[in-house]
Design a protein around this motif. Sequence first.
Motif, short mmCIF file in Angstrom:
data_model
loop_
_atom_site.label_atom_id
_atom_site.label_comp_id
_atom_site.label_asym_id
_atom_site.label_seq_id
_atom_site.Cartn_x
_atom_site.Cartn_y
_atom_site.Cartn_z
N VAL A 94 0.86 -1.18 0.00
CA VAL A 94 0.00 0.00 0.00
C VAL A 94 0.89 1.23 0.00
CG1 VAL A 94 -1.79 1.22 1.26
CG2 VAL A 94 -1.72 -1.25 1.34
N HIS A 95 0.48 2.27 -0.71
CA HIS A 95 1.26 3.50 -0.77
C HIS A 95 0.48 4.62 -0.11
CE1 HIS A 95 4.01 1.59 -3.54
NE2 HIS A 95 2.94 1.08 -4.13
N ASP A 96 1.14 5.30 0.79
CA ASP A 96 0.56 6.47 1.45
C ASP A 96 0.64 7.63 0.46
OD1 ASP A 96 0.31 7.61 4.59
OD2 ASP A 96 0.92 9.05 3.07
N THR A 97 -0.35 8.55 0.51
CA THR A 97 -0.34 9.69 -0.41
C THR A 97 0.85 10.61 -0.14
OG1 THR A 97 -1.84 10.85 1.06
CG2 THR A 97 -2.80 9.72 -0.84
N ARG A 98 1.46 10.50 0.99
CA ARG A 98 2.64 11.31 1.29
C ARG A 98 3.91 10.65 0.77
NH1 ARG A 98 0.07 11.53 7.07
NH2 ARG A 98 0.11 9.38 6.46
N GLY A 99 3.80 9.51 0.03
CA GLY A 99 4.96 8.89 -0.60
C GLY A 99 5.62 7.79 0.21
N ILE A 100 5.08 7.46 1.39
CA ILE A 100 5.68 6.40 2.20
C ILE A 100 5.23 5.05 1.65
CG2 ILE A 100 5.79 5.40 4.49
CD1 ILE A 100 5.16 8.22 5.56
N THR A 101 6.14 4.15 1.43
CA THR A 101 5.79 2.84 0.88
C THR A 101 6.22 1.73 1.81
OG1 THR A 101 7.89 2.66 -0.28
CG2 THR A 101 6.06 3.64 -1.50
N GLU A 102 5.65 0.59 1.59
CA GLU A 102 6.02 -0.60 2.34
C GLU A 102 7.23 -1.21 1.64
OE1 GLU A 102 4.62 -2.00 5.03
OE2 GLU A 102 2.95 -0.62 5.29
N ARG A 103 8.45 -0.92 2.13
CA ARG A 103 9.67 -1.37 1.47
C ARG A 103 9.79 -2.89 1.42
NH1 ARG A 103 13.98 2.03 4.54
NH2 ARG A 103 12.60 3.78 4.80
N TRP A 104 9.44 -3.54 2.49
CA TRP A 104 9.57 -5.00 2.52
C TRP A 104 8.62 -5.66 1.55
CZ3 TRP A 104 13.77 -7.00 4.18
CH2 TRP A 104 14.51 -6.34 5.15
N SER A 105 7.46 -5.08 1.38
CA SER A 105 6.51 -5.64 0.42
C SER A 105 7.04 -5.51 -1.00
CB SER A 105 5.15 -4.95 0.54
OG SER A 105 4.59 -5.21 1.80
N ARG A 106 7.65 -4.38 -1.29
CA ARG A 106 8.23 -4.20 -2.62
C ARG A 106 9.38 -5.17 -2.85
NH1 ARG A 106 9.98 1.63 -3.52
NH2 ARG A 106 10.31 1.51 -1.30
N ARG A 107 10.20 -5.34 -1.82
CA ARG A 107 11.33 -6.27 -1.94
C ARG A 107 10.82 -7.69 -2.16
NH1 ARG A 107 15.96 -5.90 2.40
NH2 ARG A 107 16.18 -3.91 1.35
N LEU A 108 9.79 -8.07 -1.41
CA LEU A 108 9.19 -9.39 -1.57
C LEU A 108 8.62 -9.55 -2.98
CD1 LEU A 108 8.23 -12.10 -0.38
CD2 LEU A 108 6.17 -10.91 0.39
N GLU A 109 7.97 -8.52 -3.47
CA GLU A 109 7.40 -8.56 -4.82
C GLU A 109 8.50 -8.73 -5.87
OE1 GLU A 109 4.72 -5.69 -7.72
OE2 GLU A 109 4.72 -5.33 -5.56
N LYS A 110 9.63 -8.03 -5.69
CA LYS A 110 10.75 -8.17 -6.62
C LYS A 110 11.30 -9.60 -6.60
CE LYS A 110 12.43 -3.41 -6.59
NZ LYS A 110 13.54 -2.52 -6.17
N GLU A 111 11.44 -10.16 -5.39
CA GLU A 111 11.95 -11.53 -5.28
C GLU A 111 10.98 -12.52 -5.92
OE1 GLU A 111 14.99 -12.44 -4.28
OE2 GLU A 111 15.39 -10.31 -4.03
N GLN A 112 9.69 -12.29 -5.74
CA GLN A 112 8.70 -13.17 -6.37
C GLN A 112 8.77 -13.06 -7.89
OE1 GLN A 112 5.14 -11.78 -4.42
NE2 GLN A 112 5.19 -13.39 -2.88
N ASN A 113 8.98 -11.86 -8.41
CA ASN A 113 9.13 -11.67 -9.85
C ASN A 113 10.37 -12.38 -10.38
OD1 ASN A 113 6.78 -10.20 -10.04
ND2 ASN A 113 7.81 -8.22 -9.90
N LYS A 114 11.48 -12.30 -9.61
CA LYS A 114 12.71 -13.00 -10.00
C LYS A 114 12.47 -14.51 -10.02
CE LYS A 114 16.12 -9.67 -8.27
NZ LYS A 114 17.16 -9.47 -7.25
N LEU A 115 11.76 -15.01 -9.02
CA LEU A 115 11.47 -16.43 -8.95
C LEU A 115 10.62 -16.87 -10.14
CD1 LEU A 115 11.54 -19.14 -7.44
CD2 LEU A 115 9.51 -18.39 -6.19
N LYS A 116 9.61 -16.07 -10.47
CA LYS A 116 8.77 -16.40 -11.62
C LYS A 116 9.59 -16.42 -12.91
CE LYS A 116 4.53 -14.44 -9.69
NZ LYS A 116 3.61 -13.29 -9.71
N MET A 117 10.46 -15.43 -13.07
CA MET A 117 11.30 -15.37 -14.27
C MET A 117 12.23 -16.58 -14.32
SD MET A 117 12.02 -13.93 -17.05
CE MET A 117 11.32 -12.31 -17.03
N SER A 118 12.79 -16.94 -13.17
CA SER A 118 13.68 -18.10 -13.11
C SER A 118 12.94 -19.37 -13.50
CB SER A 118 14.25 -18.23 -11.70
OG SER A 118 14.98 -19.41 -11.58
N ILE A 119 11.72 -19.51 -13.04
CA ILE A 119 10.92 -20.70 -13.39
C ILE A 119 10.66 -20.72 -14.89
CG2 ILE A 119 8.62 -21.72 -13.15
CD1 ILE A 119 8.72 -20.82 -10.18
#
Length: 196
Positions: A94-119
Motif C-alpha cells: 500500500v502506498h501512502d499519499t505522502r509517498g511512504i511505501t512498504e519497502r519490505w513488500s516491494r522487496r518481496l514482490e521483486k523476489e517473487q518476480n525474480k522467482l517467476k522469471m527463473s521458473i
Amino acid sequence: MGKVIVVEGYSFTDENMAKQARTEAEGVRYVKGRTDMSKPDQVFLVYHRLISQKMFQTPVGYAYLKELQEYLKTMPGIHAEDIKPVPVAPNLVVHDTRGITERWSRRLEKEQNKLKMSIVVNFAFAVSILLMFLITATSGQTTILNYEKKIQDRYASWEQELTQREKAIREEEQELELDFDTVLDEEEEEELKDLE
C-alpha cells in the motif's frame, strides 16, 4: 500501473484492497462513536478485541489500531507489556499519499518476480533439451551417436562396388585375351600357309 484509488489519505492500486479500506474506514467511525475514550479499560478491551478478531487488514485500520495503542501507553494503570502489538497482514502493498511505501513488500514482490522469471527460463531450457533429444532420435542424419556405423556402411558399399567393377574388368580382360589369342592363332595359321 493501474488506476490509483485514494481512501482516507492512502492510495491503492488494487481495487479490492481499496474496497476493504473503505469498509474499515466505516468500521473505525462506528467504533469511535461507540467507545468512550475517557475509560481506558473499555479502550483496552476494544483494542484487543479488534486485534483478536483481525478486523483490520489495511493501513486505514492499522492507523486506528496504532492510535489506540499510543493512547493506551499514556494511560496510568495500563502496563505497556500488556498492550499487544498491531499485527500486520503478510504481502501488504500500500502506498501512502505522502509517498511512504512498504519497502519490505516491494522487496518481496521483486523476489517473487525474480522467482517467476527463473521458473520460466528453467522451463524454456527443459523444453529446449527435450526438443534436442527428440530431433536427435527422429533424425536420419549422421550424428555423433551413429557416425561410426554410417561410415562402416559407406565403406562396405564402396568395397562391394569396387569388387564388382574389378570382376567386370577381369571378365573384359579375359574376353579381350581370348579375342587376341584367336586373332593371333588365325594370323599364325595364315603365315604357316604362306610358308608352305
